[in-house]
Enzyme design. Structure first.
Site, mmCIF file in Angstrom:
data_model
loop_
_atom_site.group_PDB
_atom_site.id
_atom_site.type_symbol
_atom_site.label_atom_id
_atom_site.label_comp_id
_atom_site.label_asym_id
_atom_site.label_seq_id
_atom_site.Cartn_x
_atom_site.Cartn_y
_atom_site.Cartn_z
ATOM 1 N N GLU A 29 0.822 -1.213 0.000
ATOM 2 C CA GLU A 29 0.000 0.000 0.000
ATOM 3 C C GLU A 29 0.860 1.269 0.000
ATOM 4 O OE1 GLU A 29 -3.341 0.205 2.604
ATOM 5 O OE2 GLU A 29 -3.964 -1.846 2.207
ATOM 6 N N GLY A 30 1.853 1.285 -0.854
ATOM 7 C CA GLY A 30 2.762 2.415 -0.960
ATOM 8 C C GLY A 30 4.036 2.127 -0.194
#
Length: 810
Positions: free
Chosen positions: A500-501
């Site tokens: 997620e990043g």
């Protein structure tokens, strides 16, 4: 005549700055020197000076003239230096909402507003689910069996998760879901993660960035009716596929595509739909999913939907039994057993109504993802990281007190104290940020910048906590087996850091890069004006934003200097507690310094700031620490200003404030313009850097708190699953801590008798019997010491295996 003209200058300055303090200040700057030099100048020269001043101020003070001669030309330059922003970057910038990060970027946070936000609470229904169903689930989890033997959750655990609605925590009750708050979602993930990372991921993914959340926000009525009930009841298992081999962090570059066409579907000819081709990887729950959420770029070469050929990133929901969908294989991320694997398809035909949100949502996929990510990233990863750290802290404190070397608990050695202080202090702040951010989501916010902050810092601080906990445990921590409660957390920590990043990207490009535009009170307005095709409106809006920005920058420059001299003392803060009030003053000082440094960085570096990732990262660090400190103060207040928690509060705040100071110093030390850096340093650190990291004595207080049963230790680890079974490794450790402390007086009697020569036996258990037989201790005392020995031995011993047990898993 000259005096009248000078008065006109003052009036125009006041009008220009709307009679603000800056208008009066600049008026005095003009008025006093001019009067002072009047006697030294001839009348003609003095009149020329006054006329020049009048013209200069008139240009600034008369809006029409200012826009023509000042704002308009600056707008043209601004448009040239404005960095190019891709469509996906723009959609990411536009996604989410600005919340407390806006106050911090403004340089003058409203602490009364923050401290007045509602306290994070659960409803009676939510608390009952947390105490019953969630505890029951945790008691069913044997992480060694899950990760080493099965490489999966047992079938009865899967069924329990589905039957009890864990997949439908965010689904409304009208669709059969639990409709829990974000705070409850976070609490469930935290508790499950304290027991098993595999189970936590399995529970959190369907409730985070995935089909359920996308359907809730963007799905058509028919799609919601068709899928949400099945998701809530566990009849459908969802996954969402975004990342592929050639598009990871740069998800906007996905090569996966769909072609609008007509085809046959379920026996029906000439159905309007699309043929989709994709290759994705790292997709959690993909191997067992029944519903595949998919992101791809949509093309309409035959213009069946309209005149545009490239329709943009689009999202679809595809049943995995659709012909051509390939799933089933697995990745094996760092010995974690959660279901994760690739998925692919070649020219898979799906009808148009498989697009999430229907035809009107075509091309809006990236914005949809970013808005959902802002909420989902605020909950899942901070909660899972915090849950693991609660187990690390609880066990670290107990083990440090129970385990002895050189006749002293290892937790009392100063080197170990230092590590334990980091465990406790970091966890206190992590949990505070987790709760406050979830509360923001419950208040209706989609905090895009803050979600990046908590995702990055909870996972990074989690790495620090688990590393230190492993060091405290020594050999106990590195030997794998059923009684090792830390090693899987240690192994799997990089997963949260990566997904997620990726954290490197989040720190260097997203936190400040997105925050500088979204959270700054004027930059977004200036950019919007620069992109406005209406020339007249563009200049008008840019002029208004520019004036506000100038006033804002001057204000923060003055505040940074004054507060740097005073250390923030005297700043009015509406807070009842003196400790909270003082920390708020220090944070206000650094918020002003941050706002000034951010403005100067954007002014001096312009579009190249995007390429100065290290400068951007350090500015992001400052913003992050300010938010984490805000959350920590909010926690301390909401928990009733517990005096026993002051060591945790002071350690975490002093550590974060010191990091803030060092990050600002790093910006100045590495700033490309040395002149600008010199000016900034004089304004931000007029008396030098005055903050120090937490003291050794404070670290001693934190580690002592962690090794002593009590309310403060319980508050620090509240929300984790704490087994009461002494056969469980964690349950035994907690029991051993209480036993060790309660039996130390008896142990002292035996030690004294041994030193005096009354006791001769070398073996500890035999010595207890000898002490009982000689009347040194009573019969019941002996039973207590024998139980204490058994507990200590259990928690100190490590697992061992026969060679065949370590053979490759079948």
């Amino acid at each position: 005549m000259e005096v009248l003209m000078l008065v006109l200058v003052v009036i125009l300055l006041l009008a220009f700055f709307r009679s603000s303090i800056w208008g009066w200040l600049l008026a005095m700057i003009v008025f006093v020197p001019v009067i002072a030099i009047q006697s030294r100048l001839s009348s003609d020269v003095f009149q020329l000076l006054i006329v020049a001043l009048v013209l200069f101020v008139a240009i600034l003070g008369l809006p029409a003239l200012r826009r023509l001669l000042v704002s308009g030309p600056i707008l043209k330059i601004f448009r040239k230096i404005l960095p190019q922003v891709s469509q996906t970057e723009q959609e990411a910038l536009d996604a989410g909402t600005v919340w407390w990060d806006g106050d911090l970027f403004g340089g003058n946070p409203d602490w009364h507003k923050l401290l007045s936000y509602p306290k994070a609470t659960l409803t009676p229904e939510e608390q009952a689910f947390l105490d019953n169903e969630t505890d029951t689930l945790c008691s069913m989890l044997d992480d060694w069996d899950i990760t080493h033997v099965r490489q999966d959750l047992p079938p009865h655990v899967w069924q329990f998760i589905k039957d009890k609605g864990f997949f439908g925590m965010i689904v409304p009750k009208r669709y059969g879901g639990l409709e829990f708050s974000a705070q409850m979602h976070s609490a469930v993930v935290t508790k499950v993660a304290s027991r098993s990372g595999t189970a936590a991921v399995t529970v959190m993914v369907p409730n985070s960035l995935g089909p359920a959340e996308l359907l809730l926000h963007y799905g058509t009525v028919a799609q919601k009716e068709k899928y949400l009930r099945g998701l809530a009841q566990g009849k459908e298992v969802p996954c969402f596929a975004l990342t592929g081999p050639f598009a990871g962090s740069d998800a906007g570059a996905i090569p996966d595509y769909g072609i609008v066409c007509r085809g046959e579907f379920e026996g029906k000819p000439d159905v309007l739909g699309l043929r989709v081709t994709w290759e994705k990887r790292y997709i959690t729950l993909a191997p067992v999913a029944t519903l595949l959420g998919l992101a791809f770029k949509l093309y309409d070469p035959e213009h069946l939907l309209g005149s545009e050929t490239e329709r943009g990133i689009t999202l679809a929901l595809i049943p995995t039994d659709t012909p051509g969908v390939n799933v089933g294989r697995r990745h094996f991320p760092l010995n974690s057993a959660f279901q994760n694997g690739p998925t692919s398809g070649k020219d898979v035909f799906i009808p148009l109504d498989y697009i999430i949100g229907g035809q009107e949502r075509i091309g809006q996929g990236w914005r949809m993802l970013m808005e959902c990510l802002a909420a989902g990233r605020s909950i899942s990863l901070p909660a899972s990281a915090t849950g693991g750290c609660k187990t690390a802290a609880r066990t670290c404190g107990a083990y440090g007190r129970v385990r002895k070397q050189f006749k002293m608990p290892v937790g009392k050695f100063e080197g170990v104290e230092e590590a334990m202080a980091r465990v406790g202090g970091n966890l206190y702040m992590m949990d505070a940020a987790r709760k406050l951010t979830a509360q923001a989501v419950d208040m209706g916010e989609k905090p895009s910048v803050i979600s990046a902050i908590v995702k990055y810092h909870c996972t990074e601080r989690g790495r620090i906590v688990i590393n230190d906990a492993m060091d405290v445990h020594g050999g106990k921590g590195i030997c794998m087996g059923p009684d090792n409660y830390l090693a899987r957390f240690y192994q799997q920590t990089p997963i949260g850091i990566t997904v997620e990043g990726a954290n490197i990207l989040t720190r260097s490009m997203i936190i400040f890069g997105q925050g500088a535009i979204r959270s700054h009170p004027y930059v977004l307005k200036e950019i919007q004006a620069a992109h406005d095709a209406d020339a007249k409106r563009a200049v008008h809006n840019f002029d208004s934003a520019l004036l506000g920005h100038i006033s804002f920058s001057l204000s923060n420059a003055a505040r940074a200097l004054i507060f740097g001299i005073t250390g923030g003392h005297g700043i009015p803060v509406h807070a009842d507690d003196a400790v909270v009030r003082r920390y708020c003053q220090q944070l206000t000082r650094y918020a002003s310094a941050f706002a000034l440094a951010a403005d100067v960085s954007m002014l001096v570096l312009g579009g190249s700031l995007k390429r100065h990732e290290k400068i951007s990262a350090r500015l992001g660090d400052v913003l992050s620490q300010l938010y984490l400190c805000s959350a920590t103060l909010k926690r301390f207040q909401d928990e009733g200003h517990q005096q026993d928690d002051l060591p945790l509060l002071h350690w975490s705040m002093q550590d974060a404030l010191y990091r803030t100071q060092q990050a600002l110093d790093g910006v100045l030390h590495n700033f490309p313009s040395r002149l600008a850096a010199l000016i900034l340093r004089g304004l931000i650190f007029p008396l030098g850097r005055c903050l120090a990291p937490p003291s050794d004595e404070l670290g001693h207080q934190v580690s002592t708190l962690m090794m002593q049963p009590g309310a403060a230790r319980d508050r620090l680890t509240a929300g984790m699953f704490l087994p009461s079974d002494e056969n469980d490794a964690v349950g035994a450790l907690d029991a051993a801590l209480h036993s060790t402390l309660s039996n130390e007086p008896l142990q002292a009697k035996i030690d004294a008798a041994r030193k005096s020569g009354q006791l001769k036996t070398l073996d500890e258990l035999e010595r207890i019997s000898e002490a009982r037989n000689k009347g040194v201790i009573g019969v019941n005392d002996a039973l207590l010491l024998e139980r204490d020995y058994a507990l200590r031995r259990k928690v100190i011993m490590v697992d061992d295996f026969a060679p065949e047990q370590l053979a490759a898993a079948h």
